[in-house]
Design a protein around this motif. Structure first.
Motif, PDB file in Angstrom:
ATOM      1  N   ASP A 156       0.949   5.739   0.166  1.00  0.00           N
ATOM      2  CA  ASP A 156       0.362   6.757   1.044  1.00  0.00           C
ATOM      3  C   ASP A 156      -0.980   7.262   0.537  1.00  0.00           C
ATOM      4  O   ASP A 156      -1.741   7.869   1.292  1.00  0.00           O
ATOM      5  CB  ASP A 156       1.329   7.927   1.208  1.00  0.00           C
ATOM      6  CG  ASP A 156       2.585   7.543   1.977  1.00  0.00           C
ATOM      7  OD1 ASP A 156       2.512   6.575   2.757  1.00  0.00           O
ATOM      8  OD2 ASP A 156       3.632   8.194   1.775  1.00  0.00           O
TER       9      ASP A 156
ATOM     10  N   LYS B 156      -9.179  -3.341   7.676  1.00  0.00           N
ATOM     11  CA  LYS B 156      -8.424  -2.362   8.465  1.00  0.00           C
ATOM     12  C   LYS B 156      -8.852  -2.482   9.917  1.00  0.00           C
ATOM     13  O   LYS B 156     -10.036  -2.447  10.224  1.00  0.00           O
ATOM     14  CB  LYS B 156      -8.673  -0.941   7.953  1.00  0.00           C
ATOM     15  CG  LYS B 156      -7.793   0.103   8.631  1.00  0.00           C
ATOM     16  CD  LYS B 156      -7.916   1.453   7.962  1.00  0.00           C
ATOM     17  CE  LYS B 156      -7.012   2.488   8.640  1.00  0.00           C
ATOM     18  NZ  LYS B 156      -5.589   2.122   8.575  1.00  0.00           N
TER      19      LYS B 156
ATOM     20  N   GLY C 297      -3.302   5.273  -0.592  1.00  0.00           N
ATOM     21  CA  GLY C 297      -4.272   4.199  -0.423  1.00  0.00           C
ATOM     22  C   GLY C 297      -4.305   3.199  -1.557  1.00  0.00           C
ATOM     23  O   GLY C 297      -5.112   2.258  -1.535  1.00  0.00           O
TER      24      GLY C 297
ATOM     25  N   GLU D  16       0.843  -1.201   0.000  1.00  0.00           N
ATOM     26  CA  GLU D  16       0.000   0.000   0.000  1.00  0.00           C
ATOM     27  C   GLU D  16       0.872   1.243   0.000  1.00  0.00           C
ATOM     28  O   GLU D  16       1.873   1.316   0.721  1.00  0.00           O
ATOM     29  CB  GLU D  16      -0.897   0.017   1.236  1.00  0.00           C
ATOM     30  CG  GLU D  16      -1.913  -1.109   1.290  1.00  0.00           C
ATOM     31  CD  GLU D  16      -2.731  -1.071   2.564  1.00  0.00           C
ATOM     32  OE1 GLU D  16      -3.577  -0.170   2.701  1.00  0.00           O
ATOM     33  OE2 GLU D  16      -2.515  -1.951   3.426  1.00  0.00           O
TER      34      GLU D  16
ATOM     35  N   ASN E  68       0.024  -5.702   6.846  1.00  0.00           N
ATOM     36  CA  ASN E  68       0.749  -4.445   6.757  1.00  0.00           C
ATOM     37  C   ASN E  68       0.656  -3.759   8.111  1.00  0.00           C
ATOM     38  O   ASN E  68      -0.384  -3.198   8.467  1.00  0.00           O
ATOM     39  CB  ASN E  68       0.152  -3.556   5.654  1.00  0.00           C
ATOM     40  CG  ASN E  68       0.976  -2.308   5.392  1.00  0.00           C
ATOM     41  OD1 ASN E  68       1.507  -1.693   6.312  1.00  0.00           O
ATOM     42  ND2 ASN E  68       1.084  -1.919   4.135  1.00  0.00           N
TER      43      ASN E  68
ATOM     44  N   LYS F  24       2.261  -1.148   9.289  1.00  0.00           N
ATOM     45  CA  LYS F  24       2.254   0.320   9.248  1.00  0.00           C
ATOM     46  C   LYS F  24       0.858   0.849   8.964  1.00  0.00           C
ATOM     47  O   LYS F  24       0.409   1.819   9.577  1.00  0.00           O
ATOM     48  CB  LYS F  24       3.240   0.810   8.186  1.00  0.00           C
ATOM     49  CG  LYS F  24       3.448   2.316   8.188  1.00  0.00           C
ATOM     50  CD  LYS F  24       4.536   2.716   7.204  1.00  0.00           C
ATOM     51  CE  LYS F  24       4.767   4.216   7.236  1.00  0.00           C
ATOM     52  NZ  LYS F  24       5.832   4.627   6.283  1.00  0.00           N
ATOM     53  N   LYS F  25       0.159   0.210   8.020  1.00  0.00           N
ATOM     54  CA  LYS F  25      -1.193   0.646   7.650  1.00  0.00           C
ATOM     55  C   LYS F  25      -2.265  -0.009   8.514  1.00  0.00           C
ATOM     56  O   LYS F  25      -3.437   0.344   8.416  1.00  0.00           O
ATOM     57  CB  LYS F  25      -1.470   0.317   6.184  1.00  0.00           C
ATOM     58  CG  LYS F  25      -0.511   0.961   5.197  1.00  0.00           C
ATOM     59  CD  LYS F  25      -0.699   2.455   5.135  1.00  0.00           C
ATOM     60  CE  LYS F  25       0.207   3.062   4.062  1.00  0.00           C
ATOM     61  NZ  LYS F  25       0.057   4.543   3.986  1.00  0.00           N
ATOM     62  N   LYS F  26      -1.878  -0.997   9.329  1.00  0.00           N
ATOM     63  CA  LYS F  26      -2.811  -1.753  10.169  1.00  0.00           C
ATOM     64  C   LYS F  26      -3.886  -2.429   9.327  1.00  0.00           C
ATOM     65  O   LYS F  26      -5.076  -2.345   9.621  1.00  0.00           O
ATOM     66  CB  LYS F  26      -3.445  -0.844  11.225  1.00  0.00           C
ATOM     67  CG  LYS F  26      -2.453  -0.172  12.159  1.00  0.00           C
ATOM     68  CD  LYS F  26      -1.661  -1.186  12.968  1.00  0.00           C
ATOM     69  CE  LYS F  26      -0.688  -0.518  13.922  1.00  0.00           C
ATOM     70  NZ  LYS F  26       0.180  -1.506  14.612  1.00  0.00           N
ATOM     71  N   THR F  27      -3.461  -3.112   8.281  1.00  0.00           N
ATOM     72  CA  THR F  27      -4.401  -3.784   7.398  1.00  0.00           C
ATOM     73  C   THR F  27      -3.988  -5.239   7.181  1.00  0.00           C
ATOM     74  O   THR F  27      -2.815  -5.590   7.267  1.00  0.00           O
ATOM     75  CB  THR F  27      -4.504  -3.091   6.026  1.00  0.00           C
ATOM     76  OG1 THR F  27      -3.198  -3.034   5.425  1.00  0.00           O
ATOM     77  CG2 THR F  27      -5.060  -1.689   6.159  1.00  0.00           C
TER      78      THR F  27
END
Length: 523
Positions: free
Chosen positions: A45, A522, A47, A43, A500, A502-505
Motif C-alpha cells: 500500500d 501504471k 508503493g 506491491e 497487478n 488491484k494496482k492497475k500496473t
C-alpha cells in the motif's frame, strides 16, 4: 492511423508519461548471472515493489536460484538478497503486514520426502524463516491418496503430472490459496486439494476422484472464492476409452465442474454436442462461477467464437449458456473485406488459439485475450549436403473479445502480428477503465498489409522498441511507441511481464546481457 510519438520525457526518478500511461524505470544494475526471468512482482500500500526473478546457469540452463529485490515507489533499490536453490522451487508469493511470504516446493531426495513450505521475511531485512505446510512421505501418500508407492513415487516422477504437482492458486484478494496436487493413477484420476488462509492455517483438504483412467481426464482450471475458500475445479473427461475429441461423428467428451468446501463437494457434468470446445477457464465473481473458452464447429475443430457458461455458485445450476461468433469486424481485421471472403470460407475458422488472459471489468463485462501460436520445424541442406532442422516458435495475431456479463458481444478485434522466437515475441495485457492495453516488442516498420489492415512485426532483441496497442470501449484500435530502442540500453521482455489488477500496473523486465532494469507501467 498515424504513429503517435512520446512528446515529452521527465528524467525525475526516471519517470515517463505517455497519454494515460505512467512509466517508471529503475536504475540499470548488473546481475551476477546473465540469464534471469521475472517470476513475481508484488506491491504494498506504500508503493514498495518486490521483484522476484529466477536465474539460470550452465551450458544447458538450469535453475540456480532467485534474485529478490525491494524497490521504493520511485523504483530506487532499498534492499536485496539471493535465494539459492537445489531441489526447491517457488510456486507463489504475496505480501502481508509488512512481510514477504513465499510458498516453496521442496523435494528431499535423501529422506524420500516432498514438502510445501512457507518462507516469510520482513521487508526491512529479507531474512527468511520457514514453516512447513505439507509433507508427503510414503505413509501420508497412503493417507491422502489411498495407495502405497514405496520408492517408486520418488524415483519415477513420470508418475506425477509435473504441470500440477503443487500448483498454487490464490483467491482474488489473496485471503485464501489452494495447493492442487494431481496424482497419476492407472485406474482413476485423483486430485488432492489443500486450502489455506493467508496466515498459513489449513482450512480443509479434499480428494477429488474421477472414475476414469487418468489419461482420459484433462484438467482445465481452478479458482478459489475469496470469501470462504470454496474451490471450483473444472476438467474435461473423454468418453468411450478414447482420447479422440470426436468418435462416430459425435463429440466424445464432457466437462465436469466441482464445488469443494470443508463440508464436502458437489459436481455437475455438461457437454455441447453441436460444438467443439478444447478447454474452459474459470472465473469466480459475486454469486456466480463462469467458464469461458473458444468454440467451433464439431466437424472442423477450428475456432469461430467465444462461449460463456454462467452458473449459480451455490447450486451450480446454469443461468447462462452463450455462444458468440467472431464479428464481421474481427474477420475483416484478419482476412480483409472483399479479398478475404474466399480465405474466410477456406479456413472455416482459426486453428491455433492460445488463451492468454481474462479480465472482468467493474460493471461485469469480460475481456478475453488470446494469441495465434504454433510451432513449426524448418529443415535446410547446405552445399555439402549436411541437413539441419530447427524449431520455430510462431507468435501471430492477437485476438481480443469484449462481452457483457451474459455473453453478448460488445466488440471483437483481431490485431495482425507476425513474430518468431522466444526472446521478444508475444505480449503482456491488462484492462482498466474503458480500455484494453497490449504491450509488445516490435519494429518501427508498422504498416498496412495487403488486406489494408495494420500489421506489427518483430525485430531483433537488440533493436526492439516497446509499443502499446489499445482498444477502447467502442472497439477502436490505436497504438503508441513508449520506448525507442535507440534511447534504451535494454529491451523489455513483454513475454515475461506481470500484471497487478488491484494496482492497475504492469511490470516488465529489461535485459541486455547482464544489464538489467525494472519498468513499471501504471494504466
Amino acid at each position: 492511423m498515424k504513429l503517435v510519438k512520446i512528446v515529452f520525457l521527465l528524467f525525475i526518478s526516471f519517470s515517463l508519461f505517455s497519454q494515460d500511461l505512467q512509466l517508471k524505470k529503475s536504475e540499470i544494475f548488473k546481475d551476477t548471472k546473465k540469464s534471469s526471468s521475472l517470476r513475481f512482482s508484488l506491491e504494498d500500500d506504500e508503493g514498495n515493489l518486490v521483484i522476484i526473478r529466477s536465474f539460470y546457469a550452465g551450458l544447458i540452463p538450469k535453475l540456480k536460484g532467485y534474485y529478490i529485490q525491494q524497490f521504493d515507489a520511485d523504483l530506487k533499490l532499498k534492499n536485496e538478497t539471493e535465494l539459492e536453490v537445489d531441489d526447491n522451487t517457488l510456486r507463489n508469493a504475496f505480501l502481508k503486514d509488512g512481510k514477504l511470504h513465499l510458498i516453496e516446493f521442496y523435494h528431499d531426495k535423501k529422506k524420500d520426502l516432498i514438502q510445501f513450505n512457507a518462507l516469510s521475511a520482513s521487508l526491512n531485512d529479507l531474512k527468511f524463516s520457514k514453516r512447513e505446510l505439507l509433507s508427503f512421505s510414503e505413509d501420508n501418500i497412503r493417507k491422502y491418496f489411498g495407495v502405497g508407492l514405496g520408492a517408486l513415487f520418488f524415483n519415477n516422477f513420470s508418475k506425477i503430472d509435473a504441470n500440477h504437482m503443487g500448483e498454487v492458486v490464490f483467491s482474488s484478494d489473496k485471503n485464501y490459496f489452494v495447493i492442487n496436487f494431481d496424482f497419476k493413477s492407472k485406474e482413476n484420476d485423483v486430485h488432492k486439494i489443500f486450502v489455506f488462509d493467508s496466515s498459513f492455517d489449513k482450512v480443509y483438504d479434499k480428494k477429488i476422484t474421477r472414475d476414469v483412467k487418468d489419461k482420459f481426464f484433462e484438467y482445465n482450471s481452478i479458482d478459489v472464492d475469496d470469501k470462504d475458500g470454496t474451490v471450483y475445479f473444472l476438467g474435461k473427461t473423454f468418453e468411450n476409452n478414447s482420447r479422440k475429441s470426436k468418435k462416430g461423428g459425435e463429440i466424445n467428451y464432457h466437462f465436469n465442474l466441482y464445488k469443494v468446501d470443508a463440508d464436502g463437494q458437489k459436481m455437475i457434468s455438461f457437454k455441447q454436442p453441436d460444438y467443439f470446445i478444447s478447454s474452459l477457464e474459470l472465473l469466480k465473481s459475486d454469486d456466480k462461477i463462469s467458464a469461458i473458452g473458444f468454440y467451433g464447429s464439431k466437424d472442423d475443430f477450428r475456432y469461430n467464437g467465444v462461449c460463456l457458461f454462467n452458473m449459480d455458485d451455490e447450486t451450480l445450476n446454469f443461468t447462462t449458456k452463450k455462444f458468440t461468433p467472431f464479428s464481421d469486424e474481427f474477420l475483416s481485421d484478419k482476412y480483409g473485406n472483399k479479398e478475404g471472403k474466399k480465405e474466410r470460407k477456406k479456413k472455416k475458422g482459426i486453428s491455433d488459439i492460445d488463451f492468454k488472459s481474462l479480465f472482468q471489468m467493474n460493471n461485469g463485462d469480460l475481456i478475453v485475450n488470446a494469441e495465434e501460436f504454433y510451432i513449426t520445424t524448418v529443415t535446410t541442406t547446405n552445399a555439402n549436403g549436411a541437413v539441419t532442422t530447427r524449431t520455430v516458435y510462431n507468435f501471430d495475431d492477437i485476438m481480443s473479445i469484449k462481452l457483457d456479463s451474459e455473453g453478448n458481444l460488445i466488440w471483437s478485434r483481431n490485431i495482425n502480428k507476425r513474430q518468431t522466437g522466444l526472446s521478444n515475441s508475444s505480449f503482456t495485457s491488462i484492462a482498466s477503465g474503458e480500455k484494453s492495453y497490449f504491450f509488445i516488442n516490435c519494429s518501427d516498420n508498422i504498416k498496412k498489409n495487403k488486406l489494408g489492415n495494420l500489421y506489427f512485426t518483430n525485430t531483433s532483441a537488440k533493436k526492439s522498441n516497446l509499443y502499446t496497442i489499445t482498444i477502447d470501449n467502442n472497439g477502436e484500435i490505436d497504438y503508441n511507441k513508449l520506448i525507442d530502442d535507440k534511447e534504451s540500453k535494454v529491451y523489455y521482455r513483454v513475454n515475461n511481464g506481470t500484471v497487478n489488477l488491484k494496482k492497475k500496473t504492469v511490470t516488465l523486465l529489461g535485459k541486455k546481457k547482464k544489464n538489467t532494469r525494472i519498468l513499471k507501467i501504471k494504466v
